[in-house]
Design a protein around this motif. Structure first.
Motif: not given
Length: 399
Positions: A364-368
């Motif tokens: 999720h961090l990478k996606k954000r």
């Protein structure tokens, strides 16, 4: 405590029971679904008094650590008196509450006991329901009762004062590889001793009707025991699938039983470390470690030192062995954090650290970050007059 089902519950053998008198074995109907730690304590305490009255020493062999704690400290809360000393066959209030939605259950607890609600995870329905039950049946918040117990003379972080003077804990432990190998062998021995026949018979007599009506409950009573859930697929499909499929389901159940048994053993060891070794205080019994990695050295490493420790306590002198000690754990196990990125509530410093390193959080961090990078590009386009891109970017989540 349940009648029958000797293999799945790992009861001490009849031969061993004849060597020393045992209590509280095979006396609860297996269909009783609400036998609780309070029921256990209320039967065990008079037995302990009886043993002491005969100048004997009661030895509590476990087992489930939470049940052992109920005999060490004043930690349990009595609510309504039951009409008889036997557990009821019908559902109690706690089980009724557990049928509610997790969010609704936690919302109710927040209204009457915000302190306890802050300590419990919303998805831990059993503990949330118990706290609500305590309030409903006593009119006092669960957290307030716990504070009263801890503030009694001799009380501490784990609960009220010790029930009995001079208790000690003998903790048999071993290295993980040796323990895992023994647990795997124990499962194989259980299967060889007739585990499947025992489960099959119980399923036929007590469980088949519940499965057919889709009201099977693996959260209460005997069905909580390790082994029932793991062989559920095998039992319900037996006779209704090919021999090859049945054999695969059987092997799947055996491997699952081995995994959950090892997981449970790890939890037991973790409980001892967290509850007894990392939380020193005046009401924490000394814990003496006995190394059982090499069974060939049982007498030297376990039996002899255990007898010396117990004899020292009986004679009122210092044991020859030093109790185990660990540095006080400063970790906050109740701190709550909300990961807005993953939309999850995390309770405990260690759990938060593990979550921030987890694959799902990092995903999720990478996606954000990709979205943020796209947003910055959109900002540049906005400067160039691309208002459509700007409108899309305005809906991106904030960092």
């Amino acid at each position: 405590v349940y009648k029958g089902l000797d293999i799945i519950t790992n009861k001490v053998s009849l031969q061993e029971q004849r060597l020393c008198r045992h209590h509280m074995i095979s006396f609860v109907d297996p269909l009783v679904s609400n036998y609780t730690v309070v029921d256990f304590r209320d039967k065990a305490v008079p037995l302990i008094s009886y043993i002491f009255a005969r100048d004997k020493i009661p030895i509590v062999v476990g087992g489930t650590n939470y049940y052992i704690e109920s005999l060490l400290w004043k930690v349990l809360i009595n609510t309504k008196e039951k009409p008889s000393s036997a557990p009821r066959l019908d559902n109690d209030r706690k089980m009724e509450l557990e049928q509610l939605d997790s969010a609704e259950l936690h919302r109710r607890l927040r209204q009457v006991d915000p302190e306890m609600a802050a300590k419990l995870h919303p998805h831990d329905k059993r503990k949330v329901a118990r706290s609500l039950q305590v309030f409903e049946e006593t009119g006092i918040p669960h957290s307030e009762i716990l504070h009263q117990q801890q503030e009694e003379e001799g009380g501490g972080p784990l609960g009220g004062p010790l029930k009995y003077p001079h208790p000690c804990i003998l903790w048999l432990h071993t290295d993980q590889a040796a323990l895992d190998a023994r647990l795997d062998k124990r499962v194989d021995d259980m299967v060889a001793a007739g585990l499947l026949e025992e489960l099959r018979d119980f399923h036929r007599r007590y469980n088949r009707e519940k499965v057919a009506e889709n009201r099977q409950d693996y959260q209460h009573g005997i069905f909580q025991s390790i082994g029932f859930k793991e062989f559920h697929e095998y039992l319900v499909s037996e006779g209704n699938c090919s021999p090859e499929t049945s054999a695969l389901l059987l092997e799947k159940g055996i491997q699952a039983l081995k995994q959950v048994t090892k997981r449970y053993a790890r939890r037991q060891n973790k409980w001892v470390r967290n509850r007894f070794l990392k939380r020193p205080g005046p009401n924490v019994p000394p814990v003496y470690g006995l190394e059982v990695s090499d069974l060939q050295r049982w007498e030297e490493d376990v039996l002899k030192p255990a007898l010396e420790i117990v004899e020292s306590f009986i004679q009122g002198r210092e044991p020859p062995a030093e109790p185990l000690r660990m540095e006080h754990d400063e970790e906050n196990k109740r701190r709550q954090r909300v990961c807005e990125l993953c939309d999850r509530l995390i309770i405990g410093d260690r759990e938060w650290a593990a979550h921030t390193r987890s694959k799902s959080h990092l995903h999720h961090l990478k996606k954000r970050r990709k979205l943020e990078a796209s947003g910055r590009t959109g900002g540049t386009l906005l400067d160039s007059g691309d208002t459509e891109t700007s409108a899309e970017d305005s809906s991106l989540p904030l960092p």
